[in-house]
Design a protein around this motif. Structure first.
Motif, PDB file in Angstrom:
ATOM      1  N   LEU A   1       0.834  -1.205   0.000  1.00  0.00           N
ATOM      2  CA  LEU A   1       0.000   0.000   0.000  1.00  0.00           C
ATOM      3  C   LEU A   1       0.864   1.249   0.000  1.00  0.00           C
ATOM      4  CD1 LEU A   1      -2.750   1.552   0.450  1.00  0.00           C
ATOM      5  CD2 LEU A   1      -2.280   1.322   2.910  1.00  0.00           C
ATOM      6  N   LEU A   2       0.548   2.169  -0.901  1.00  0.00           N
ATOM      7  CA  LEU A   2       1.110   3.514  -0.862  1.00  0.00           C
ATOM      8  C   LEU A   2       0.009   4.436  -0.352  1.00  0.00           C
ATOM      9  CD1 LEU A   2       3.341   5.600  -1.543  1.00  0.00           C
ATOM     10  CD2 LEU A   2       2.302   5.804  -3.808  1.00  0.00           C
TER      11      LEU A   2
ATOM     12  N   TYR B   1       0.768  -8.290 -11.849  1.00  0.00           N
ATOM     13  CA  TYR B   1       0.282  -7.382 -10.820  1.00  0.00           C
ATOM     14  C   TYR B   1      -1.207  -7.110 -10.985  1.00  0.00           C
ATOM     15  CZ  TYR B   1       5.164  -6.145  -9.833  1.00  0.00           C
ATOM     16  OH  TYR B   1       6.493  -6.190  -9.510  1.00  0.00           O
ATOM     17  N   THR B   2      -1.873  -6.922  -9.860  1.00  0.00           N
ATOM     18  CA  THR B   2      -3.193  -6.315  -9.805  1.00  0.00           C
ATOM     19  C   THR B   2      -3.012  -4.970  -9.117  1.00  0.00           C
ATOM     20  OG1 THR B   2      -4.362  -8.435  -9.668  1.00  0.00           O
ATOM     21  CG2 THR B   2      -5.531  -6.485  -8.863  1.00  0.00           C
ATOM     22  N   LEU B   3      -3.354  -3.885  -9.795  1.00  0.00           N
ATOM     23  CA  LEU B   3      -3.169  -2.550  -9.258  1.00  0.00           C
ATOM     24  C   LEU B   3      -4.515  -1.894  -8.998  1.00  0.00           C
ATOM     25  CD1 LEU B   3      -0.741  -2.938 -11.618  1.00  0.00           C
ATOM     26  CD2 LEU B   3      -0.054  -0.769 -10.605  1.00  0.00           C
ATOM     27  N   VAL B   4      -4.610  -1.202  -7.866  1.00  0.00           N
ATOM     28  CA  VAL B   4      -5.797  -0.410  -7.535  1.00  0.00           C
ATOM     29  C   VAL B   4      -5.308   0.958  -7.093  1.00  0.00           C
ATOM     30  CG1 VAL B   4      -7.916  -0.245  -6.193  1.00  0.00           C
ATOM     31  CG2 VAL B   4      -6.948  -2.503  -6.703  1.00  0.00           C
TER      32      VAL B   4
ATOM     33  N   VAL C   1      -0.231  -7.654  -5.502  1.00  0.00           N
ATOM     34  CA  VAL C   1      -1.297  -6.653  -5.416  1.00  0.00           C
ATOM     35  C   VAL C   1      -0.691  -5.353  -4.898  1.00  0.00           C
ATOM     36  CG1 VAL C   1      -3.520  -6.029  -4.392  1.00  0.00           C
ATOM     37  CG2 VAL C   1      -3.037  -8.421  -4.957  1.00  0.00           C
ATOM     38  N   LEU C   2      -0.949  -4.259  -5.608  1.00  0.00           N
ATOM     39  CA  LEU C   2      -0.401  -2.956  -5.251  1.00  0.00           C
ATOM     40  C   LEU C   2      -1.537  -1.947  -5.175  1.00  0.00           C
ATOM     41  CD1 LEU C   2       2.157  -1.243  -4.779  1.00  0.00           C
ATOM     42  CD2 LEU C   2       2.338  -0.971  -7.262  1.00  0.00           C
ATOM     43  N   LEU C   3      -1.717  -1.334  -3.992  1.00  0.00           N
ATOM     44  CA  LEU C   3      -2.759  -0.334  -3.770  1.00  0.00           C
ATOM     45  C   LEU C   3      -2.106   1.033  -3.624  1.00  0.00           C
ATOM     46  CD1 LEU C   3      -4.989  -2.188  -1.120  1.00  0.00           C
ATOM     47  CD2 LEU C   3      -4.999  -2.411  -3.610  1.00  0.00           C
ATOM     48  N   LEU C   4      -2.596   2.004  -4.380  1.00  0.00           N
ATOM     49  CA  LEU C   4      -2.005   3.338  -4.405  1.00  0.00           C
ATOM     50  C   LEU C   4      -3.088   4.375  -4.131  1.00  0.00           C
ATOM     51  CD1 LEU C   4      -0.050   2.835  -7.757  1.00  0.00           C
ATOM     52  CD2 LEU C   4       0.837   2.477  -5.457  1.00  0.00           C
TER      53      LEU C   4
END
Length: 289
Positions: free
Chosen positions: A93-94, A203-206, A172-175
């Protein structure tokens, strides 16, 4: 109005989802009975007006906020059933705002992204060093590696925090608003990086985004929120319509073809634009710029 969700990517089901979520802070309700499924392998953008629940939803999906009802699933399991280190190996998480320890350098901060992968039987390795170096190179902060984070500009710090999230090397990367503090050149740089990651298929990006042009340009799946609920979700071409923009933002608009990408571009209208606001509904949903 809620469009059908389109699933893209590897075909793995339910990588990240929320079911029947009641979310809020200090006794104040933000969302009730919220259902959301992030398509696996997608680049998903969450859009909507200020204080509509975008960041609250992202915090719930990242396990920073525990729902008062409902469940968040990560890889098919209740995210709160994992140990913290297990979650950190699967999801990075960013957040909107982050605080670095006093005096820490860029290289040392980014290296902390490798901590979830360390243990009694797995110490720091050359592979960890390579991952950190790649994350800093990808975000353009290599030349800042020996600088104290506290000495950097807001835009530089944002790229350092993104490098930390990348160094965590999770699928999984949440921004949360990753383009905050960045000028347009660096906004494009960050989102192009996200698109490159997405296109690898690993990657799955949100991401929460306020800029509609950027959201519709880079994301392949969009979730539009208002007042704590999901108004519509689907591909950009299904979400970028005058009707949905009116419902979500309360604005009149016309949607034209982005001359750079061929995708949708939302143009807000004003009564004195020479295009009467009441006529927006009659305007074509697509027009060649």
């Amino acid at each position: 109005m809620k469009t059908a969700t389109t699933t893209t990517g590897s075909g793995c089901s339910d990588v990240l989802s929320g079911h029947g979520l009641d979310l809020g802070y200090d006794g104040r309700s933000i969302s009730e009975g919220l259902d959301v499924v992030v398509p696996p392998g997608s680049f998903t953008a969450i859009i909507g007006p200020n204080a509509c629940g975008k960041s609250t939803l992202l915090r719930a999906l990242s396990r920073l906020l525990k729902p008062t009802a409902g469940v968040v699933h990560l890889d098919g399991r209740d995210i709160h059933g994992y140990r913290t280190r297990e979650v950190a190996r699967r999801l990075a998480l960013l957040p909107q705002q982050s605080t670095a320890p006093d005096g820490i350098t860029v290289a040392d901060l980014v290296a902390r992204g490798r901590f979830p992968h360390q243990g009694l039987l797995r110490q720091w390795s050359e592979a960890d060093t390579a991952t950190v170096d790649e994350a800093m190179a990808a975000t353009g902060v290599t030349e800042l590696s020996d600088r104290a984070v506290s000495e950097l500009s807001g835009g530089q710090r944002q790229r350092v925090w993104l490098a930390l999230a990348l160094a965590q090397d999770t699928p999984v990367l949440l921004l949360d608003e990753p383009t905050t503090f960045l000028d347009i050149a660096h906004q494009l740089e960050v989102l192009r990086l996200c698109r490159r990651l997405h296109r690898t298929g690993h990657y799955t990006l949100v991401t929460v985004l306020h800029d509609l042009a950027l959201a519709f340009r880079f994301a392949d799946h969009v979730i539009a929120m208002k007042d704590g609920r999901i108004v519509a979700e689907g591909p950009p071409g299904e979400i970028a319509t005058p009707e949905i923009m009116r419902e979500v933002y309360g604005i009149e608009s016309v949607v034209i073809t982005d001359p750079a990408t061929g995708g949708p571009l939302v143009v807000p209208l004003e009564p004195d634009d020479g295009f009467p606001a009441h006529a927006a509904a009659a305007a074509p949903l697509r027009a060649t710029a």
